[in-house]
Design an enzyme around this catalytic site. Structure first.
Site, PDB file in Angstrom:
ATOM      1  CB  ILE A 138      -0.941  -0.079   1.074  1.00 26.08           C
ATOM      2  CG1 ILE A 138      -0.358  -0.039   2.478  1.00 26.08           C
ATOM      3  CG2 ILE A 138      -1.789  -1.021   0.995  1.00 26.08           C
ATOM      4  CD1 ILE A 138      -1.280  -0.261   3.549  1.00 26.08           C
ATOM      5  CG  ASP A 139       0.021   4.092  -2.883  1.00 28.30           C
ATOM      6  OD1 ASP A 139       0.857   3.324  -3.309  1.00 28.30           O
ATOM      7  OD2 ASP A 139      -0.795   4.656  -3.332  1.00 28.30           O
ATOM      8  CE  LYS A 140       6.464   9.470   2.784  1.00 28.03           C
ATOM      9  NZ  LYS A 140       7.508  10.477   2.434  1.00 28.03           N
ATOM     10  NE  ARG A 238      -2.803   8.085  -5.018  1.00 31.22           N
ATOM     11  CZ  ARG A 238      -1.449   8.214  -4.637  1.00 31.22           C
ATOM     12  NH1 ARG A 238      -0.536   7.292  -4.337  1.00 31.22           N
ATOM     13  NH2 ARG A 238      -0.936   9.643  -4.851  1.00 31.22           N
TER      14      ARG A 238
END
Length: 311
Positions: A138-140, A238
């Protein structure tokens, strides 16, 4: 040296070699597959081909997987929010701002560094020295749940479930704008942006991508939603929400810069994660409560909406 052999079906014809192999073996990153092709570890009908080769029906693809390298990323004593752990896997509730795995120039302070310390190096060797144990990312600036494999058996089992789209992954998010539908399915292929190579985009020849969304609460200017992944492409939620013109609040890459709430990245939380345990065969499901900043933001937006409605 481990060998894997696969054949190209009619539906898969015309796909790039690196994409075809990466989709067939989702436990390996596409960059790792490209490196194997460059190192002449992948053949097509016994011949070496480049990553851009377009596969044909009946092609026999053979991949030679070298032994895993010794892990040399430094172990660091970084606190982890462990939701579940056994001898095969861990489920972690990742905080905001934590990068999942090291990258060139950034080899410390990541989830992998913390895992190496906590697990004393007992992580699956698949994906090599940079991403040991990492089945999915999962993204930062995305918070929430992800599963980590402690051994190769668990990694392959979980990766197979990801490929077959049987893992339950539900996210909560706040989007820009009022989404009118109560529920919707976004079915739009995702690939590398044709101009900005650091971004993903909905493109005609992209990889199959499906996101199910459900509105949980509506506001005048925003929507609080649940997004369930059917597939798992890079930045999928996103990109898909931007595609339907309801980008995530705080997403200054796929949306618009919004400093109104002093946010740090997109408002996105991996809330629910469910899968078949690789050893026991039992279905397990976990839920991570919304982080404090997310709940506070919802309260602020509710109050703002109430004031707007009373004007």
């Amino acid at each position: 040296m481990e060998k894997e052999k696969i054949f190209v079906s009619e539906e898969e014809e015309g796909v790039r070699l690196d994409v075809f192999v990466a989709e067939a073996f989702e436990e390996y990153s596409r960059s790792y597959i490209q490196k194997l092709i460059k190192d002449k570890m992948v053949t097509v009908n016994g011949k070496e081909e480049k990553s851009k080769y377009l596969v044909k029906v009946g092609d026999e693809i053979e991949m030679n997987i070298p032994p895993a390298e010794e892990l040399d990323v430094v172990a660091q004593n970084i606190p982890l929010d462990i939701v579940y752990e056994d001898n095969d896997l861990l489920v972690i509730n990742k905080p905001k701002s934590m990068v999942v795995h090291p990258a060139p120039g950034n080899y410390e302070g990541t989830l992998v560094n913390a895992l190496l310390y906590h697990c004393k190096g007992q992580l699956s060797s698949i994906n090599g020295v940079i991403r040991p144990g990492i089945v999915h990312r999962i993204d930062k600036d995305t918070t929430g749940l992800l599963v980590v494999a402690k051994n190769d058996h668990s990694h392959r089992s979980l990766a197979a479930q990801l490929k077959e789209h049987t893992i339950t992954r539900k996210y909560h998010a706040i989007t820009m704008g009022n989404i009118k539908e109560n529920a919707a399915v976004i079915d739009a292929p995702i690939g590398r942006h044709p101009v900005d190579r650091l971004k993903q985009a909905v493109i005609q020849d992209g990889r199959h991508a499906v996101t199910h969304i459900k509105v949980l609460e509506r506001f005048i200017d925003y929507s609080y939603i649940e997004a369930q992944l059917e597939t798992g492409r890079t930045h999928q939620i996103r990109v898909h929400l931007s595609y339907i013109r309801h980008p995530l609040l705080g997403d200054d890459i796929y949306g618009t810069k919004n400093s109104k709430f002093n946010l740090q990245g997109q408002v996105l939380h991996a809330k629910t994660l469910g899968f078949i345990h690789p050893t026991t065969g039992a279905y397990m499901e976990f839920d991570a409560p919304l982080p404090a900043y997310f709940n506070k933001l919802l309260d602020v937006i509710r109050l703002k909406t109430k004031k707007q409605e009373n004007q």
